[in-house]
Design a protein around this motif. Structure first.
Motif, PDB file in Angstrom:
ATOM      1  N   PHE A 138      -1.305  -9.882   3.070  1.00  0.00           N
ATOM      2  CA  PHE A 138      -0.610  -9.113   4.075  1.00  0.00           C
ATOM      3  C   PHE A 138      -1.392  -8.079   4.578  1.00  0.00           C
ATOM      4  CE2 PHE A 138      -0.332  -7.494  -0.410  1.00  0.00           C
ATOM      5  CZ  PHE A 138      -0.447  -6.252  -0.406  1.00  0.00           C
ATOM      6  N   ILE A 139      -0.674  -7.497   5.644  1.00  0.00           N
ATOM      7  CA  ILE A 139      -1.521  -6.599   6.587  1.00  0.00           C
ATOM      8  C   ILE A 139      -0.782  -5.231   6.292  1.00  0.00           C
ATOM      9  CG2 ILE A 139      -1.821  -6.010   8.978  1.00  0.00           C
ATOM     10  CD1 ILE A 139      -3.567  -8.129   8.293  1.00  0.00           C
ATOM     11  N   ARG A 140      -1.612  -4.408   6.510  1.00  0.00           N
ATOM     12  CA  ARG A 140      -1.150  -2.728   6.479  1.00  0.00           C
ATOM     13  C   ARG A 140      -1.669  -2.063   7.361  1.00  0.00           C
ATOM     14  NH1 ARG A 140       2.357  -4.683   4.074  1.00  0.00           N
ATOM     15  NH2 ARG A 140       3.005  -3.886   1.841  1.00  0.00           N
ATOM     16  N   ARG A 141      -0.844  -1.223   8.399  1.00  0.00           N
ATOM     17  CA  ARG A 141      -1.616  -0.381   9.249  1.00  0.00           C
ATOM     18  C   ARG A 141      -1.711   1.030   8.683  1.00  0.00           C
ATOM     19  NH1 ARG A 141       2.812   0.359  13.575  1.00  0.00           N
ATOM     20  NH2 ARG A 141       3.705  -1.631  12.893  1.00  0.00           N
ATOM     21  N   ALA A 142      -2.557   1.912   9.394  1.00  0.00           N
ATOM     22  CA  ALA A 142      -3.081   3.308   8.717  1.00  0.00           C
ATOM     23  C   ALA A 142      -1.801   3.968   8.035  1.00  0.00           C
ATOM     24  CB  ALA A 142      -3.504   3.941   9.590  1.00  0.00           C
ATOM     25  N   GLY A 143      -1.767   4.380   6.675  1.00  0.00           N
ATOM     26  CA  GLY A 143      -1.067   5.070   5.904  1.00  0.00           C
ATOM     27  C   GLY A 143      -1.251   5.015   4.356  1.00  0.00           C
ATOM     28  N   SER A 144      -0.523   5.420   3.447  1.00  0.00           N
ATOM     29  CA  SER A 144      -0.474   5.490   2.073  1.00  0.00           C
ATOM     30  C   SER A 144       0.290   4.710   1.336  1.00  0.00           C
ATOM     31  CB  SER A 144      -0.571   6.906   1.639  1.00  0.00           C
ATOM     32  OG  SER A 144      -0.653   6.941   0.273  1.00  0.00           O
ATOM     33  N   TYR A 145      -0.164   3.736   0.523  1.00  0.00           N
ATOM     34  CA  TYR A 145       0.365   2.739  -0.225  1.00  0.00           C
ATOM     35  C   TYR A 145       0.065   2.648  -1.585  1.00  0.00           C
ATOM     36  CZ  TYR A 145       0.664   1.313   4.775  1.00  0.00           C
ATOM     37  OH  TYR A 145       0.953   1.115   6.088  1.00  0.00           O
ATOM     38  N   SER A 146       1.341   2.187  -2.513  1.00  0.00           N
ATOM     39  CA  SER A 146       1.118   1.916  -3.771  1.00  0.00           C
ATOM     40  C   SER A 146       0.740   0.400  -4.145  1.00  0.00           C
ATOM     41  CB  SER A 146       2.275   2.461  -4.551  1.00  0.00           C
ATOM     42  OG  SER A 146       2.351   2.184  -5.857  1.00  0.00           O
ATOM     43  N   LEU A 147       0.332   0.125  -5.116  1.00  0.00           N
ATOM     44  CA  LEU A 147      -0.087  -1.341  -5.425  1.00  0.00           C
ATOM     45  C   LEU A 147       0.278  -1.352  -6.955  1.00  0.00           C
ATOM     46  CD1 LEU A 147      -3.030  -2.917  -3.706  1.00  0.00           C
ATOM     47  CD2 LEU A 147      -0.674  -3.458  -3.491  1.00  0.00           C
TER      48      LEU A 147
END
Length: 215
Positions: A138-147
């Motif tokens: 999957f794709i993510r743009r700039a930001g903060s994410y949890s996995l």
């Protein structure tokens, strides 16, 4: 709402589709993928394609079975998968999964991978994933994410899609990073692993492809 789209990639690359058959999800077949769904006991609600990869007898079976069939000429500007994805995005689901998108021809593989960018290009909230037997992309743009740590897919790779990705920070990983600048083509972030139940990744500029894999 979740929409699952199955294209005509090699069957041996497919995961167990029953794992993704949540109540209320919509199944869509693309070209020969329609037959694959029917053979596996699924009832596709829609079908898209030029159906140049099926026999005339199989095409007639599809026409008799599928109520909502979108048939196109082979000479067209979009791939069958893109046409199905365009429809799916118009439904504004929370998640669209693409199956049968890997294996076989490399041109189709790369075309399908770049389709992950469509929600960003059209500024929709839907997430698009490519899933096969060994990978989730999957794709993510700039930001903060949890996995979440998913043992079944223990390897996690971060691949720049834009020329560069700035400020990449990984926490909770076997190989942490702090505010790194990653150039397109770098292999620095291949095959990392989470060492806690939940980790985070963040970056300030660019677009990342996240790939969760298993051997």
């Amino acid at each position: 709402m979740i929409i699952n789209i199955l294209a005509s990639g090699p069957d041996e690359y497919l995961p167990d589709l029953t794992e993704y058959n949540e109540e209320g999800c919509i199944w869509v077949g693309v070209d020969r993928g329609v037959l694959t769904l029917m053979k596996r006991g699924f009832n596709p609600e829609k079908a898209f394609g030029d159906f140049d990869s099926v026999t005339e007898k199989e095409k007639q079976t599809i026409k008799k079975t599928i109520k909502h069939l979108e048939q196109f000429k082979p000479e067209k500007d979009e791939t069958d998968m893109e046409l199905a994805l365009n429809w799916a995005l118009q439904q504004n689901p929370k998640l669209i999964r693409l199956f049968g998108a890997t294996g076989g021809r490399l041109d189709h593989l790369f075309a399908n991978v770049y389709l992950l960018l469509k929600p960003l290009q059209e500024n929709t909230s839907s997430e698009v994933q490519i899933i096969d037997q060994k990978n989730i992309m999957f794709i993510r743009r700039a930001g903060s994410y949890s996995l979440e740590n998913i043992p079944k897919f223990k390897y996690i790779s971060f691949v720049p899609i834009t020329h560069d990705v700035k400020g990449l920070t990984l926490t909770g990983f076997k190989y942490p990073l702090k505010d790194r600048h990653i150039l397109l083509g770098s292999t620095l972030c291949i095959s990392n692993e989470l060492i806690i139940d939940y980790g985070t990744f963040s970056f300030t500029e660019g677009i990342l492809m996240v790939i969760r894999s298993r051997d």
